[in-house]
Design a protein around this motif. Structure first.
Motif, PDB file in Angstrom:
ATOM      1  N   LEU A 148       0.834  -1.198   0.000  1.00  0.00           N
ATOM      2  CA  LEU A 148       0.000   0.000   0.000  1.00  0.00           C
ATOM      3  C   LEU A 148       0.876   1.258   0.000  1.00  0.00           C
ATOM      4  O   LEU A 148       0.557   2.257  -0.666  1.00  0.00           O
ATOM      5  N   HIS A 149       1.961   1.216   0.732  1.00  0.00           N
ATOM      6  CA  HIS A 149       2.892   2.352   0.763  1.00  0.00           C
ATOM      7  C   HIS A 149       3.473   2.609  -0.616  1.00  0.00           C
ATOM      8  O   HIS A 149       3.424   3.745  -1.126  1.00  0.00           O
ATOM      9  N   ARG A 150       4.029   1.579  -1.246  1.00  0.00           N
ATOM     10  CA  ARG A 150       4.694   1.747  -2.536  1.00  0.00           C
ATOM     11  C   ARG A 150       3.720   2.164  -3.638  1.00  0.00           C
ATOM     12  O   ARG A 150       4.055   2.980  -4.502  1.00  0.00           O
ATOM     13  N   SER A 151       2.521   1.621  -3.596  1.00  0.00           N
ATOM     14  CA  SER A 151       1.566   1.849  -4.694  1.00  0.00           C
ATOM     15  C   SER A 151       0.886   3.203  -4.627  1.00  0.00           C
ATOM     16  O   SER A 151       0.286   3.642  -5.617  1.00  0.00           O
ATOM     17  N   THR A 152       0.953   3.879  -3.473  1.00  0.00           N
ATOM     18  CA  THR A 152       0.210   5.145  -3.316  1.00  0.00           C
ATOM     19  C   THR A 152       1.139   6.339  -3.086  1.00  0.00           C
ATOM     20  O   THR A 152       0.686   7.388  -2.621  1.00  0.00           O
ATOM     21  N   LEU A 153       2.409   6.193  -3.411  1.00  0.00           N
ATOM     22  CA  LEU A 153       3.355   7.296  -3.205  1.00  0.00           C
ATOM     23  C   LEU A 153       2.963   8.536  -4.000  1.00  0.00           C
ATOM     24  O   LEU A 153       3.323   9.660  -3.609  1.00  0.00           O
ATOM     25  N   ASP A 154       2.247   8.376  -5.101  1.00  0.00           N
ATOM     26  CA  ASP A 154       1.861   9.515  -5.932  1.00  0.00           C
ATOM     27  C   ASP A 154       0.448  10.000  -5.657  1.00  0.00           C
ATOM     28  O   ASP A 154      -0.055  10.883  -6.369  1.00  0.00           O
TER      29      ASP A 154
END
Length: 432
Positions: A148-154
Motif C-alpha cells: 500500500l505504501h509503494r503503490s500510493t506514493l503519488d
C-alpha cells in the motif's frame, strides 16, 4: 479587585486527561480505502469513516463480500448514501495492489485516506512455528502495508493509518510471528514520517464488541485474568481522531489494570518504560509484601493441622480462580490437566500463589499431566514450613514432588522452558 493568585495543586492525586470526543470530518468527494475492511474491526472502521462524512469507500478482503457480516454492512452503508465497493484481493500481492490503485485512480474520486487493518493469526510456541505460519501472518500485515505504501506514493493522501497491537510493545504468548508483523508496520510508519509522508500507527489492546478477541471468549477470559479489558469502539475512534489531529506518529490504546498485568508480564514489571505506571515496582513489592498476611491470620498456637487446612483453603481459592471453577466442586486429588489446566495457567498460578502466600511455586511439578491440587498444597506447605497432618492421607501427603530435572525439555512449550530457566537462574532448582 482580586490581588494575588490562585494555585491549583494536583499533589493529592493523579489528574486524568483525555482527548476531546468527536470524529473526523472527512471529504465527501474523496475515496477512502480499508484493507481487511470486510470483517471485524476493519468493517467497524469503515462504518466509522462513513459516520465521519466519507461517501466513497473501497473495502478490501481476500474473500470480498462473500460473508454474511459483509453483506449486511454493505447494504446498510449503501442505504445511508455511501458508495462502497467490496474488492476481493490479496493485499500481500504487490501486483494485485498496484492494479487496484490504478483502477481507483481511473474510476473513483481521489484517494485521500488508507486504513490498513488486514491481519491473520496463527499462534504457536516459538520453537513450534512453521515457515508457513510465519509467512501467513507476516504477509497480510507487513507485505500488505509495504504494498500500500509503494503503490500510493503519488496519491494525495491525508492519512495512512496502520493497525498494530500491544503485542509489539509487550510481547504475547505464542505470537512471535504476530508481534514481528506489527513491529514491521510500526517501523514502516517511522520510515514514512522520515520521508515527510502522513502516517500513524495505533497499537490496540483488546477491542470490545467487534473483532477477533470479541469473537473468542477463551481469549477474553485470559485477558481479563491478566488485567486487560475491552476497549470500547467509541474510545478507539477517539484515539484515531486524536492521533490524526495532533500529528502523532504512534499511539497505543488499551484498557489495562497495570498492577494486575505487571504480575503476568515481565516486560511491564522490569522495563523502565512502565516504572511510573500505578506506582511502578514499588506498588508490586508492597502488594507482595502484604501477601503473607494470609498465612499469619491464624492464632499463634494453631496446630499444624489447622495451619495446613488454612493453607489448603488458600490454595483451593487460587487454583479455582485460575481455572474459573467453583471451589466447592474442586476434587483435590483430580489431575489439574483434566480440569483444563495448561502452561499459561501454570504461570498465572505461580503468580497467584506468590501473591496469596508470599512464596512462589518454583518447581516444574505443576507441568506434569497428573499433578493435583493436593500435591501443590503439600509443596507450598514444604516451602512455607507448614507441616501437614500425617493422618490425612493423599490430600496432605508431603512427599517430594519431581524437580525440574525430571521434566523433558523437548516436551515443554516456550513458556514452560521460561519457567524452568527461571528456577535454574535463581538457584532454587538444585544442581541438576
Amino acid at each position: 479587585a482580586h490581588v494575588g493568585k490562585f494555585v491549583v495543586s494536583g499533589a493529592a492525586g493523579a489528574v486524568d486527561l483525555a482527548p476531546g470526543m468527536g470524529g473526523l470530518k472527512l471529504r465527501g468527494d474523496s475515496t477512502y480505502l480499508v484493507s481487511g475492511g470486510l470483517t471485524g474491526f476493519g468493517l467497524a472502521t469503515a462504518r466509522w469513516l462513513a459516520d465521519g462524512g466519507a461517501r466513497h469507500l473501497v473495502l478490501v478482503g481476500r474473500r470480498g463480500a462473500a460473508t454474511a457480516e459483509a453483506a449486511t454492512a454493505l447494504a446498510e452503508l449503501r442505504a445511508a448514501g455511501v458508495e462502497v465497493e467490496a474488492v476481493a484481493a490479496d493485499i500481500a500481492d504487490p501486483a494485485q495492489v498496484q492494479e487496484l490503485v490504478i483502477r481507483l485512480r481511473r474510476d473513483h474520486p481521489p484517494l485521500r485516506g488508507i486504513v490498513h487493518s488486514a491481519m491473520v493469526l496463527s499462534d504457536a510456541p516459538l520453537l513450534d512455528l512453521t515457515a508457513d505460519q510465519i509467512r501467513s501472518v507476516l504477509a497480510p500485515k507487513a507485505d500488505g502495508a509495504w504494498n500500500l505504501h509503494r503503490s500510493t506514493l503519488d496519491d494525495p493522501l491525508d492519512f495512512f493509518v496502520c493497525y498494530s497491537s500491544m503485542s509489539a510493545l509487550l510481547g504475547n504468548r505464542d505470537q512471535a510471528n504476530y508481534a514481528a508483523a506489527n513491529e514491521y508496520v510500526e517501523a514502516l510508519v517511522r520510515y514514512r514520517r522520515a520521508m515527510g509522508l502522513p502516517a500513524l500507527v495505533i497499537g490496540w489492546g483488546a477491542i470490545g464488541a467487534t473483532g477477533y478477541v470479541a469473537r473468542n471468549q477463551a481469549i477474553q477470559d485470559v485477558f481479563v485474568r491478566q488485567g486487560v479489558y475491552d476497549l470500547e469502539p467509541e474510545r478507539a475512534w477517539t484515539t484515531i481522531a486524536h492521533g490524526l489531529r495532533t500529528g502523532a506518529s504512534s499511539l497505543y490504546a488499551a484498557s489495562v489494570d497495570w498492577r494486575t498485568l505487571r504480575q503476568f508480564s515481565r516486560t511491564v514489571s522490569a522495563s523502565p518504560c512502565f516504572s511510573l505506571v500505578d506506582g511502578g515496582q514499588a506498588s508490586h513489592e508492597g502488594h507482595a509484601g502484604n501477601a503473607t498476611a494470609a498465612l499469619a491470620d491464624l492464632a499463634p498456637n494453631a496446630s499444624p493441622e489447622e495451619r495446613y487446612r488454612h493453607l489448603e483453603q488458600i490454595m483451593v481459592r487460587e487454583v479455582c480462580g485460575v481455572l474459573g471453577i467453583d471451589p466447592l466442586g474442586l476434587e483435590l486429588d483430580r489431575p489439574l490437566q483434566a480440569l483444563g489446566f495448561d502452561s499459561l495457567m501454570a504461570v498465572e498460578l505461580i503468580v497467584a500463589v506468590e501473591r496469596a502466600t508470599g512464596h512462589g511455586l518454583t518447581r516444574m511439578s505443576m507441568l506434569r499431566p497428573d499433578v493435583t491440587t493436593a500435591e501443590l498444597v503439600a509443596e507450598v506447605a514444604g516451602i512455607v514450613g507448614t507441616a501437614p497432618a500425617a493422618a490425612n492421607g493423599s490430600r496432605n501427603a508431603a512427599a517430594a514432588l519431581p524437580d525440574a530435572g525430571d521434566v523433558r525439555v523437548e516436551d515443554l512449550s516456550d513458556h514452560e522452558v521460561d519457567m524452568l530457566l527461571r528456577e535454574l537462574e535463581t538457584g532454587e532448582a538444585g544442581d541438576e
